[in-house]
Design a protein around this motif. Sequence first.
Motif, PDB file in Angstrom:
ATOM      1  N   SER A 167     -59.502 -34.027  48.734  1.00  0.00           N
ATOM      2  CA  SER A 167     -59.322 -32.614  49.041  1.00  0.00           C
ATOM      3  C   SER A 167     -59.067 -32.365  50.519  1.00  0.00           C
ATOM      4  O   SER A 167     -58.400 -31.414  50.879  1.00  0.00           O
ATOM      5  CB  SER A 167     -60.528 -31.809  48.565  1.00  0.00           C
ATOM      6  OG  SER A 167     -61.613 -32.044  49.411  1.00  0.00           O
ATOM      7  N   LEU A 168     -59.604 -33.220  51.387  1.00  0.00           N
ATOM      8  CA  LEU A 168     -59.401 -32.989  52.814  1.00  0.00           C
ATOM      9  C   LEU A 168     -58.138 -33.675  53.311  1.00  0.00           C
ATOM     10  O   LEU A 168     -57.532 -33.264  54.293  1.00  0.00           O
ATOM     11  CB  LEU A 168     -60.621 -33.502  53.595  1.00  0.00           C
ATOM     12  CG  LEU A 168     -60.665 -33.203  55.068  1.00  0.00           C
ATOM     13  CD1 LEU A 168     -60.454 -31.720  55.326  1.00  0.00           C
ATOM     14  CD2 LEU A 168     -61.979 -33.633  55.652  1.00  0.00           C
ATOM     15  N   GLY A 169     -57.701 -34.710  52.627  1.00  0.00           N
ATOM     16  CA  GLY A 169     -56.552 -35.467  53.090  1.00  0.00           C
ATOM     17  C   GLY A 169     -57.031 -36.705  53.825  1.00  0.00           C
ATOM     18  O   GLY A 169     -57.955 -36.646  54.630  1.00  0.00           O
ATOM     19  N   VAL A 170     -56.402 -37.831  53.534  1.00  0.00           N
ATOM     20  CA  VAL A 170     -56.891 -39.120  54.011  1.00  0.00           C
ATOM     21  C   VAL A 170     -56.817 -39.218  55.534  1.00  0.00           C
ATOM     22  O   VAL A 170     -57.646 -39.855  56.176  1.00  0.00           O
ATOM     23  CB  VAL A 170     -56.122 -40.259  53.288  1.00  0.00           C
ATOM     24  CG1 VAL A 170     -54.699 -40.361  53.777  1.00  0.00           C
ATOM     25  CG2 VAL A 170     -56.850 -41.567  53.398  1.00  0.00           C
ATOM     26  N   ASP A 171     -55.865 -38.522  56.160  1.00  0.00           N
ATOM     27  CA  ASP A 171     -55.720 -38.641  57.620  1.00  0.00           C
ATOM     28  C   ASP A 171     -56.944 -38.104  58.359  1.00  0.00           C
ATOM     29  O   ASP A 171     -57.305 -38.615  59.418  1.00  0.00           O
ATOM     30  CB  ASP A 171     -54.448 -37.928  58.092  1.00  0.00           C
ATOM     31  CG  ASP A 171     -54.347 -36.505  57.577  1.00  0.00           C
ATOM     32  OD1 ASP A 171     -54.909 -36.233  56.502  1.00  0.00           O
ATOM     33  OD2 ASP A 171     -53.736 -35.667  58.251  1.00  0.00           O
ATOM     34  N   GLN A 172     -57.589 -37.076  57.787  1.00  0.00           N
ATOM     35  CA  GLN A 172     -58.741 -36.476  58.470  1.00  0.00           C
ATOM     36  C   GLN A 172     -59.962 -37.393  58.426  1.00  0.00           C
ATOM     37  O   GLN A 172     -60.868 -37.280  59.241  1.00  0.00           O
ATOM     38  CB  GLN A 172     -59.099 -35.142  57.815  1.00  0.00           C
ATOM     39  CG  GLN A 172     -57.992 -34.123  57.906  1.00  0.00           C
ATOM     40  CD  GLN A 172     -58.313 -33.000  58.873  1.00  0.00           C
ATOM     41  OE1 GLN A 172     -59.266 -33.066  59.640  1.00  0.00           O
ATOM     42  NE2 GLN A 172     -57.508 -31.967  58.856  1.00  0.00           N
ATOM     43  N   PHE A 173     -60.018 -38.249  57.419  1.00  0.00           N
ATOM     44  CA  PHE A 173     -61.186 -39.105  57.231  1.00  0.00           C
ATOM     45  C   PHE A 173     -60.938 -40.535  57.717  1.00  0.00           C
ATOM     46  O   PHE A 173     -61.855 -41.356  57.720  1.00  0.00           O
ATOM     47  CB  PHE A 173     -61.540 -39.192  55.746  1.00  0.00           C
ATOM     48  CG  PHE A 173     -62.503 -38.145  55.266  1.00  0.00           C
ATOM     49  CD1 PHE A 173     -63.763 -38.038  55.822  1.00  0.00           C
ATOM     50  CD2 PHE A 173     -62.148 -37.275  54.253  1.00  0.00           C
ATOM     51  CE1 PHE A 173     -64.658 -37.084  55.366  1.00  0.00           C
ATOM     52  CE2 PHE A 173     -63.036 -36.312  53.793  1.00  0.00           C
ATOM     53  CZ  PHE A 173     -64.291 -36.225  54.357  1.00  0.00           C
ATOM     54  N   ALA A 174     -59.688 -40.854  58.074  1.00  0.00           N
ATOM     55  CA  ALA A 174     -59.300 -42.243  58.329  1.00  0.00           C
ATOM     56  C   ALA A 174     -60.323 -42.968  59.206  1.00  0.00           C
ATOM     57  O   ALA A 174     -60.718 -42.469  60.255  1.00  0.00           O
ATOM     58  CB  ALA A 174     -57.926 -42.282  58.973  1.00  0.00           C
ATOM     59  N   GLY A 175     -60.734 -44.142  58.745  1.00  0.00           N
ATOM     60  CA  GLY A 175     -61.655 -44.970  59.525  1.00  0.00           C
ATOM     61  C   GLY A 175     -63.118 -44.706  59.259  1.00  0.00           C
ATOM     62  O   GLY A 175     -63.978 -45.486  59.664  1.00  0.00           O
ATOM     63  N   THR A 176     -63.447 -43.612  58.568  1.00  0.00           N
ATOM     64  CA  THR A 176     -64.848 -43.283  58.312  1.00  0.00           C
ATOM     65  C   THR A 176     -65.485 -44.309  57.371  1.00  0.00           C
ATOM     66  O   THR A 176     -64.899 -44.688  56.366  1.00  0.00           O
ATOM     67  CB  THR A 176     -64.956 -41.884  57.677  1.00  0.00           C
ATOM     68  OG1 THR A 176     -64.263 -40.961  58.507  1.00  0.00           O
ATOM     69  CG2 THR A 176     -66.412 -41.452  57.544  1.00  0.00           C
ATOM     70  N   MET A 177     -66.702 -44.755  57.727  1.00  0.00           N
ATOM     71  CA  MET A 177     -67.422 -45.707  56.885  1.00  0.00           C
ATOM     72  C   MET A 177     -68.429 -44.963  56.023  1.00  0.00           C
ATOM     73  O   MET A 177     -69.082 -44.025  56.489  1.00  0.00           O
ATOM     74  CB  MET A 177     -68.192 -46.691  57.760  1.00  0.00           C
ATOM     75  CG  MET A 177     -67.368 -47.387  58.802  1.00  0.00           C
ATOM     76  SD  MET A 177     -66.789 -48.958  58.207  1.00  0.00           S
ATOM     77  CE  MET A 177     -68.011 -50.020  58.952  1.00  0.00           C
ATOM     78  N   PHE A 178     -68.586 -45.409  54.795  1.00  0.00           N
ATOM     79  CA  PHE A 178     -69.602 -44.820  53.921  1.00  0.00           C
ATOM     80  C   PHE A 178     -69.953 -45.800  52.809  1.00  0.00           C
ATOM     81  O   PHE A 178     -69.267 -46.796  52.608  1.00  0.00           O
ATOM     82  CB  PHE A 178     -69.114 -43.486  53.339  1.00  0.00           C
ATOM     83  CG  PHE A 178     -67.946 -43.614  52.399  1.00  0.00           C
ATOM     84  CD1 PHE A 178     -66.664 -43.815  52.878  1.00  0.00           C
ATOM     85  CD2 PHE A 178     -68.132 -43.550  51.022  1.00  0.00           C
ATOM     86  CE1 PHE A 178     -65.594 -43.949  52.018  1.00  0.00           C
ATOM     87  CE2 PHE A 178     -67.053 -43.671  50.151  1.00  0.00           C
ATOM     88  CZ  PHE A 178     -65.781 -43.872  50.651  1.00  0.00           C
ATOM     89  N   THR A 179     -71.043 -45.519  52.111  1.00  0.00           N
ATOM     90  CA  THR A 179     -71.483 -46.391  51.025  1.00  0.00           C
ATOM     91  C   THR A 179     -71.039 -45.811  49.696  1.00  0.00           C
ATOM     92  O   THR A 179     -71.196 -44.620  49.451  1.00  0.00           O
ATOM     93  CB  THR A 179     -73.014 -46.524  51.032  1.00  0.00           C
ATOM     94  OG1 THR A 179     -73.418 -46.856  52.361  1.00  0.00           O
ATOM     95  CG2 THR A 179     -73.465 -47.606  50.078  1.00  0.00           C
ATOM     96  N   ASP A 180     -70.467 -46.662  48.864  1.00  0.00           N
ATOM     97  CA  ASP A 180     -69.960 -46.217  47.571  1.00  0.00           C
ATOM     98  C   ASP A 180     -70.642 -47.027  46.471  1.00  0.00           C
ATOM     99  O   ASP A 180     -70.965 -48.198  46.661  1.00  0.00           O
ATOM    100  CB  ASP A 180     -68.434 -46.425  47.525  1.00  0.00           C
ATOM    101  CG  ASP A 180     -67.754 -45.466  46.544  1.00  0.00           C
ATOM    102  OD1 ASP A 180     -68.475 -44.835  45.745  1.00  0.00           O
ATOM    103  OD2 ASP A 180     -66.521 -45.359  46.587  1.00  0.00           O
TER     104      ASP A 180
END
Lengths: 414, 290
Positions: free
Chosen positions: A277-290
């Motif tokens: 929903s936000l678009g991949v460019d805004q989140f690029a590089g963010t680390m998280f646990t899935d």
Amino acid sequence: MRSKRIGAGASAMTAVLLLGACGGGGPGGSDGDFTEGKLVLAVLNDQSGIYKDASGPNSVKAVRMAVADYQKKYGDRAVVDEIEVTSTDHQNKPDIANSKASELYERGGADVILDVPTSSAALAVANQAKKHKRVFLDVSAATTELTGGQCNKYTFQWAYNTYMLANGTGTTVTENGGKNWQIIYPDYEFGQNMTRSFTEAIKKAGGTVQGTIPTPFPNDNFATFLTKAGSTNPDVIGTMQAGGDLINVVKQFNESGLKEKGIDLAVGLMLITDIHSLGVDQFAGTMFTDAWYWNMDAESRAWADRFRDETGTRPTFEHAGNYSAALQYLEAVQEAGTDDADAVVGKLEGKKINDVFLRNGEIRAKDHLVVHDAYLARVKKPSEVKEDWDYEEIVTTIPAAKAFPPAEASNCSL
Amino acid sequence: MNAVLQYAVQGLAAGSFYALAALGLAIIFGVLGVVNFAHGAFYMLGAVTAAVLLDTLALPLWWSLLVVPVLMFGFGVVVERLLVQWLLRLDPLYNFLLTFGLTLVLVELVKQRYGVSGLPYKLPGALSGRVDLAGVVLPRYQLFVFLFSVAICVLVWVVMTRTRVGMIVRASTEKPELARALGINVGRWVTPVFGFGVALAGLAGVLAAPFRAITADMGNNFAIILFAVVVIGGLGSIVGAVVAGFLVGLVEAFGQAYAPTFAQILIFVLMALIILVRPAGLFGRKEATA
């Protein structure tokens, strides 16, 4: 056992008899070990609110896929012919979840309730499961209480919890050099719980938490919170916001210029629908646990293709978790030969599972937490995205034993 | 000092959304006497329309700032003609309930069509990044939002005070009987004024699109603060709405900085104080309370 045709005929007869007796007569011939001759899987979740896309109606479809797979696998050998999947909206409200769960167990004939996002709502349903002695497989709620202080014999937590999120992201980011943290969190149970879990994980990994900032929930203006968090020059700002609030945080973080100052953003809970929903460019590089990613291997991808045929979209880990929970429940029923909750729970407890969602999974007998491999993921750059929903790169697999708290640490007594 | 300036600009940027939308709310209340509860939904529709236009027609922010208010004006006219006008003669409560119901319908429709997790929006390159003003680094877009909305507010003020149309609208607001006696067709201005108010809410939505999560629910919380703004400024007061909009933005920003737990409560504390000291609001006329 008996042949399928006779079984089907008899169950049709049973239905007629039951109608004639106004539901008063016990099931006669076929499926005698099943209440009313059928199995009812009730999905109770958010059908219209903020968690609709993350789970919602598509989780009901995922559960139907599990039923179809069970019927295909066992065919004539299936211990029950009639399996009903129902869907109920709890609007993320604990009081509604509570009364709906009671209604489903009492009058809806539900043998199992599935999904139930929103921690407070899930705890209410767990209480009803205990009261009615029926099974509850929670997939989408994160609180550790479900299999901790408020655990019970009939409740299982299938996909993830706050410990898994904090341990994965907090530990890894700190070990990779993000020593100094500022945390902003929504000021309610989930946010406070997450902040505690993260603070513990960060300290254990040798980092420091310089400050924690509570924010209103819901909220759309985080600009000043972020500026304030950045004023101590931390390495990382951790955000425990979820859904729409998370998107506000990320948009305003990217505008703030904190990134250029060398401050990274770490996200506590992120679903692939947030990235979409936000678009991949805004989140690029963010680390998280899935807990799972649809494109992490061929098996997941094949299932995700089927899911797309059914729904027109790619699955979140919650969708896959619901499929897995329903499938393993049906397997346990098959093994037990009855829908009797105690018998089914007996078959589930301690079971080791590998399916499309659970890898190296085990249903812990001690607290009913389902432990399995988790994944540290990084959001791809726009240039790396090769197709729709191709947003994540799995950086490391966190083995089941490390991803979840050890059984000895659990304060649950069943 | 640096930090304080940053907080101030952030507050003014947040206040810009409130000021623009509250301006629309105040104008509608002034001329129609309608407490438009759907204003938050119109703000949301503005942002959603901008996102859809960007996605389908690749229409950039610049064009959306022009096109979306025009579309929203048209939508406002339709809403006024189809629904609002029939209840104008009745107790104001009826239109309050109508617009509340309209909010629920619009929010659900957007949820059905676009889901709940929100729509992406990309900021034009010219507006992204930071500017360095004598050592204070400020996000360019926040400055733009502030300057743009100040310009719109000044423009509206000029139209209201310096043009014939504005005078008619103000006369219709303040002394409708007298205006009628002088041969002014007050009723004729009701529809365009409603449309104009809706357009301002839509414009605030477009400005918010690059900066806020674009979801069906984005207007809900916004609407509540908006009513606080209008009460603080004085119901129906155009200048009051704008001043209070920026004031509330500043209170929110400094609250977030120095008392994060109370950031949102502070706005309502301010509102309560204003009601106690000046029941008609900062710029409200005494009659407004009658």
